[in-house]
Design a protein around this motif. Structure first.
Motif, PDB file in Angstrom:
ATOM      1  N   SER A  10      49.648  53.593  33.997  1.00 31.24           N
ATOM      2  CA  SER A  10      50.035  52.728  35.120  1.00 31.24           C
ATOM      3  C   SER A  10      49.869  53.457  36.444  1.00 31.24           C
ATOM      4  O   SER A  10      49.367  52.886  37.418  1.00 31.24           O
ATOM      5  CB  SER A  10      51.486  52.266  34.962  1.00 31.24           C
ATOM      6  OG  SER A  10      51.630  51.462  33.819  1.00 31.24           O
ATOM      7  N   MET A  14      47.165  52.529  39.469  1.00 28.59           N
ATOM      8  CA  MET A  14      47.591  52.315  40.859  1.00 28.59           C
ATOM      9  C   MET A  14      46.806  53.211  41.818  1.00 28.59           C
ATOM     10  O   MET A  14      46.390  52.764  42.897  1.00 28.59           O
ATOM     11  CB  MET A  14      49.098  52.572  41.000  1.00 28.59           C
ATOM     12  CG  MET A  14      49.945  51.534  40.306  1.00 28.59           C
ATOM     13  SD  MET A  14      49.607  49.840  40.839  1.00 28.59           S
ATOM     14  CE  MET A  14      50.106  49.906  42.532  1.00 28.59           C
ATOM     15  N   LEU A  17      43.303  51.798  42.147  1.00 32.92           N
ATOM     16  CA  LEU A  17      43.316  50.595  42.984  1.00 32.92           C
ATOM     17  C   LEU A  17      43.347  50.968  44.469  1.00 32.92           C
ATOM     18  O   LEU A  17      42.592  50.421  45.273  1.00 32.92           O
ATOM     19  CB  LEU A  17      44.507  49.705  42.637  1.00 32.92           C
ATOM     20  CG  LEU A  17      44.360  48.826  41.404  1.00 32.92           C
ATOM     21  CD1 LEU A  17      45.700  48.206  41.022  1.00 32.92           C
ATOM     22  CD2 LEU A  17      43.320  47.750  41.624  1.00 32.92           C
ATOM     23  N   SER A  70      35.928  43.356  42.316  1.00 30.89           N
ATOM     24  CA  SER A  70      36.859  42.250  42.081  1.00 30.89           C
ATOM     25  C   SER A  70      37.153  42.078  40.592  1.00 30.89           C
ATOM     26  O   SER A  70      38.309  41.882  40.196  1.00 30.89           O
ATOM     27  CB  SER A  70      36.298  40.947  42.648  1.00 30.89           C
ATOM     28  OG  SER A  70      36.151  41.033  44.029  1.00 30.89           O
ATOM     29  N   CYS A  73      39.344  44.945  39.475  1.00 29.98           N
ATOM     30  CA  CYS A  73      40.727  44.740  39.950  1.00 29.98           C
ATOM     31  C   CYS A  73      41.465  43.760  39.047  1.00 29.98           C
ATOM     32  O   CYS A  73      42.637  43.975  38.711  1.00 29.98           O
ATOM     33  CB  CYS A  73      40.735  44.230  41.385  1.00 29.98           C
ATOM     34  SG  CYS A  73      40.425  45.482  42.607  1.00 29.98           S
ATOM     35  N   LEU A  74      40.782  42.704  38.663  1.00 29.86           N
ATOM     36  CA  LEU A  74      41.385  41.727  37.763  1.00 29.86           C
ATOM     37  C   LEU A  74      41.747  42.375  36.422  1.00 29.86           C
ATOM     38  O   LEU A  74      42.855  42.182  35.904  1.00 29.86           O
ATOM     39  CB  LEU A  74      40.429  40.548  37.555  1.00 29.86           C
ATOM     40  CG  LEU A  74      40.899  39.446  36.625  1.00 29.86           C
ATOM     41  CD1 LEU A  74      42.071  38.692  37.252  1.00 29.86           C
ATOM     42  CD2 LEU A  74      39.761  38.496  36.336  1.00 29.86           C
ATOM     43  N   THR A  77      44.680  44.828  36.925  1.00 27.26           N
ATOM     44  CA  THR A  77      45.929  44.098  37.118  1.00 27.26           C
ATOM     45  C   THR A  77      46.441  43.550  35.794  1.00 27.26           C
ATOM     46  O   THR A  77      47.645  43.618  35.503  1.00 27.26           O
ATOM     47  CB  THR A  77      45.734  42.960  38.136  1.00 27.26           C
ATOM     48  OG1 THR A  77      45.257  43.525  39.361  1.00 27.26           O
ATOM     49  CG2 THR A  77      47.022  42.215  38.392  1.00 27.26           C
ATOM     50  N   LEU A  80      47.972  46.394  33.904  1.00 23.11           N
ATOM     51  CA  LEU A  80      49.294  46.732  34.429  1.00 23.11           C
ATOM     52  C   LEU A  80      50.349  45.731  33.968  1.00 23.11           C
ATOM     53  O   LEU A  80      51.439  46.121  33.522  1.00 23.11           O
ATOM     54  CB  LEU A  80      49.264  46.766  35.960  1.00 23.11           C
ATOM     55  CG  LEU A  80      48.743  48.031  36.612  1.00 23.11           C
ATOM     56  CD1 LEU A  80      48.669  47.851  38.121  1.00 23.11           C
ATOM     57  CD2 LEU A  80      49.607  49.219  36.268  1.00 23.11           C
ATOM     58  N   ILE A  81      50.033  44.454  34.057  1.00 21.80           N
ATOM     59  CA  ILE A  81      50.998  43.420  33.657  1.00 21.80           C
ATOM     60  C   ILE A  81      51.322  43.537  32.173  1.00 21.80           C
ATOM     61  O   ILE A  81      52.493  43.493  31.769  1.00 21.80           O
ATOM     62  CB  ILE A  81      50.461  42.019  34.011  1.00 21.80           C
ATOM     63  CG1 ILE A  81      50.449  41.829  35.532  1.00 21.80           C
ATOM     64  CG2 ILE A  81      51.297  40.927  33.341  1.00 21.80           C
ATOM     65  CD1 ILE A  81      49.734  40.584  35.997  1.00 21.80           C
ATOM     66  N   THR A 102      43.711  49.606  28.011  1.00 19.02           N
ATOM     67  CA  THR A 102      44.101  50.312  29.233  1.00 19.02           C
ATOM     68  C   THR A 102      43.220  51.534  29.459  1.00 19.02           C
ATOM     69  O   THR A 102      42.790  51.792  30.593  1.00 19.02           O
ATOM     70  CB  THR A 102      45.585  50.725  29.155  1.00 19.02           C
ATOM     71  OG1 THR A 102      46.374  49.560  28.927  1.00 19.02           O
ATOM     72  CG2 THR A 102      46.041  51.400  30.423  1.00 19.02           C
ATOM     73  N   SER A 109      36.933  51.830  35.663  1.00 16.54           N
ATOM     74  CA  SER A 109      37.255  51.686  37.084  1.00 16.54           C
ATOM     75  C   SER A 109      37.121  53.010  37.823  1.00 16.54           C
ATOM     76  O   SER A 109      36.597  53.054  38.946  1.00 16.54           O
ATOM     77  CB  SER A 109      38.667  51.142  37.244  1.00 16.54           C
ATOM     78  OG  SER A 109      38.782  49.903  36.616  1.00 16.54           O
TER      79      SER A 109
END
Length: 150
Positions: A10, A14, A17, A70, A73-74, A77, A80-81, A102, A109
């Protein structure tokens, strides 16, 4: 997935990102500056000139990078969720698929952000086939008849 791995992944997501948003913002600003200078210098944006092809290639490169960023990022995210949901469940299990997802998203990324940064440093974000030189100040100079840039 362990609690320690969830915390580390996580945190890594972050950081990626934040770095990615800074990198994409800087890339967009430099592209905007170059296109603005070309228009300000009176470059024909409708014609098929060297400068027009260069600006179009730069914009397309930025558009591809933006679309890829993009999507990443999706995916980050979502990772993370899902990690937060997993951590919120009392007595959660190992969640091997979530750990693998993950890991793959984080590595992909990070590679994208690093590749974008290296390409920007090396000046390869714009195809060199156009023969346009970009000095450090970002101004445009087209090649002369002798092959050097002005």
């Amino acid at each position: 997935m362990t609690d320690d791995y969830a915390a580390m992944s996580s945190g890594a997501i972050m950081v990626i990102l934040v770095l990615g948003f800074v990198e994409m913002h800087a890339l967009a600003k430099s592209t905007q500056k170059i296109v603005h200078e070309a228009v300000k210098a009176g470059v024909d944006t409708d014609g098929d000139t060297l400068e027009t092809r260069m600006a179009d290639a730069r914009y397309r490169s930025l558009q591809r990078a933006g679309s890829t960023w993009s999507l990443l990022c999706l995916l980050m995210t979502a990772a993370l969720i899902l990690t937060f949901l997993w951590a919120a469940i009392d007595g959660h299990g190992p969640a091997r698929l979530l750990a693998g997802y993950t890991l793959i998203v984080t590595i992909t990324s990070l590679c994208f952000v690093l590749a974008t940064a290296f390409a920007k440093v090396r000046g390869e974000f714009l195809p060199a086939a156009f023969g346009v030189a970009f000095p450090r100040n970002g101004s445009i100079s087209a090649p002369t008849a002798e092959g050097s840039t002005e």
